[in-house]
Design an enzyme around this catalytic site. Sequence first.
Site, PDB file in Angstrom:
ATOM      1  N   HIS A 180       0.840  -1.218   0.000  1.00 27.44           N
ATOM      2  CA  HIS A 180       0.000   0.000   0.000  1.00 27.44           C
ATOM      3  C   HIS A 180       0.868   1.258   0.000  1.00 27.44           C
ATOM      4  CE1 HIS A 180      -3.427  -2.629   1.250  1.00 27.44           C
ATOM      5  NE2 HIS A 180      -2.448  -3.258   1.897  1.00 27.44           N
ATOM      6  N   SER A 239      15.465  21.083 -16.683  1.00 25.25           N
ATOM      7  CA  SER A 239      14.298  21.921 -16.922  1.00 25.25           C
ATOM      8  C   SER A 239      14.735  23.155 -17.702  1.00 25.25           C
ATOM      9  CB  SER A 239      13.690  22.347 -15.583  1.00 25.25           C
ATOM     10  OG  SER A 239      12.909  23.523 -15.741  1.00 25.25           O
ATOM     11  N   LYS A 277      16.810  21.536 -11.558  1.00 21.14           N
ATOM     12  CA  LYS A 277      16.120  20.268 -11.786  1.00 21.14           C
ATOM     13  C   LYS A 277      16.954  19.205 -12.487  1.00 21.14           C
ATOM     14  CE  LYS A 277      12.332  19.394 -11.164  1.00 21.14           C
ATOM     15  NZ  LYS A 277      11.004  19.655 -11.710  1.00 21.14           N
ATOM     16  N   GLU A 320       9.673   8.202 -17.055  1.00 18.35           N
ATOM     17  CA  GLU A 320       8.308   8.672 -17.305  1.00 18.35           C
ATOM     18  C   GLU A 320       7.838   8.319 -18.712  1.00 18.35           C
ATOM     19  OE1 GLU A 320       7.830  12.810 -15.072  1.00 18.35           O
ATOM     20  OE2 GLU A 320       9.792  12.571 -15.972  1.00 18.35           O
TER      21      GLU A 320
END
Length: 414
Positions: free
Chosen positions: A145, A258, A264, A271
Amino acid sequence: MTLWSGRAEGELDPAVWELLRADDLELLPYDCTATAEHAARLHGAGLLSADELNEVEERLSAIAHEPAAVLSSDEDVHSAIERLLGPVGKKIHAGRSRNDQVAAALRLYVVDACEGAREAIEALALVVLSFAETEADTLMPGYTHLQRGQPLTLGHHLLAWVEMLERDRGRFAAAREAASASPLGAGAVAGSTLGLDAPEGQLRNSVDAVSDRDFALDYLYAAAMLFQHLSRIGEEIVLWSTSEFGFVRLPEAAATGSSMMPQKLNPDVAELVRGKAGSAIGRLTGLLATVKGLPLAYDRDLQEDKAPVFATRRDVRVALRGLTVFVSGLSADRERLASAAADPLLLATDVAEDLVRGGVPFRDAHAEVAGSVRDGTFSTTGTAAESVESRGAPGPGGVHDAIAAARRRFGART
Ligand code: ARG
């Protein structure tokens, strides 16, 4: 000029042509292989001389590597090949139809795609295994979980990725097996009167041979399952690389920045792999919907089988290769992992099991430990390392044996 221009009078409307034309250039080399096989059988039946066969073979090996020779005025690669063969091309279509031709070419394509997938899966699995080896004894929380559950090692967790990849390898092998048969000889639907020899591995039923696309669906299913797994792996990397988790550091050479925020470092690779899973699943369900309810045997709807297969092959290749580089550059932040693994509550189950060993029924032990967690008095002298040691996971020989066994199954040179 179409292969069937003798039948219909007048020019085709450009709008119709645009709809009819197949986007199937990727099949070119595979169709050349299948066409060469067919030519040999025509020769065997005395319908093509030795010289003609020679000429066909020579031209086909040139055509296979010349996609630019296929023109927008060719209805599909099959029509292009016949045109490009020149005068001898007029004989090549005896005893065959584009229906068995396209099925033969697509089968060869899928066999190749499965082989490519197998190699790329193995490369990724070996990189995951190296990471698992480096972090074989690195403790971390095991989650259920997405809440901390029991301690385990990062090596143990990474071996779960390897299990998924091993099943994927098996599914691509099965798809390859399904594709490894020959529809040649089926012709349009019921064979020909020319008495050609049967090709090796000929499918039993000519109606099935030209209408079956199960092999393509098996391939798309194998890919959808692979992407389902890659998306879960990708998601774990995304999660673990957050400042909140901080379990892994992203490889600078494979991470992205970024355009605006200078600090970043982003896990775009993970992804994209996760995102491509959606497209892979869509291609499987798309082709399933295309074949659903189709009357046997061939229908032009089947031309729609190519785009999903071609796109899937590309995505499987780029995703596996990109992720392999990405994972090979990942490094564990052992301090963060150790501090997460030092959470004493990870040992609550061990404490309950200690009570069980002392004769307390498990349900009572569970309630007693739960009570101590609730009122804040839970404590243990045990450690995560002892807990892992005493559970012997992930197998009898522990994580090191499990890694070595997986490496052998993936044929690693050690
Ligand atoms: N381009 C077609 C396809 O991809 C080849 C088969 C055409 N057959 C036909 N009977 N029109 O399916």
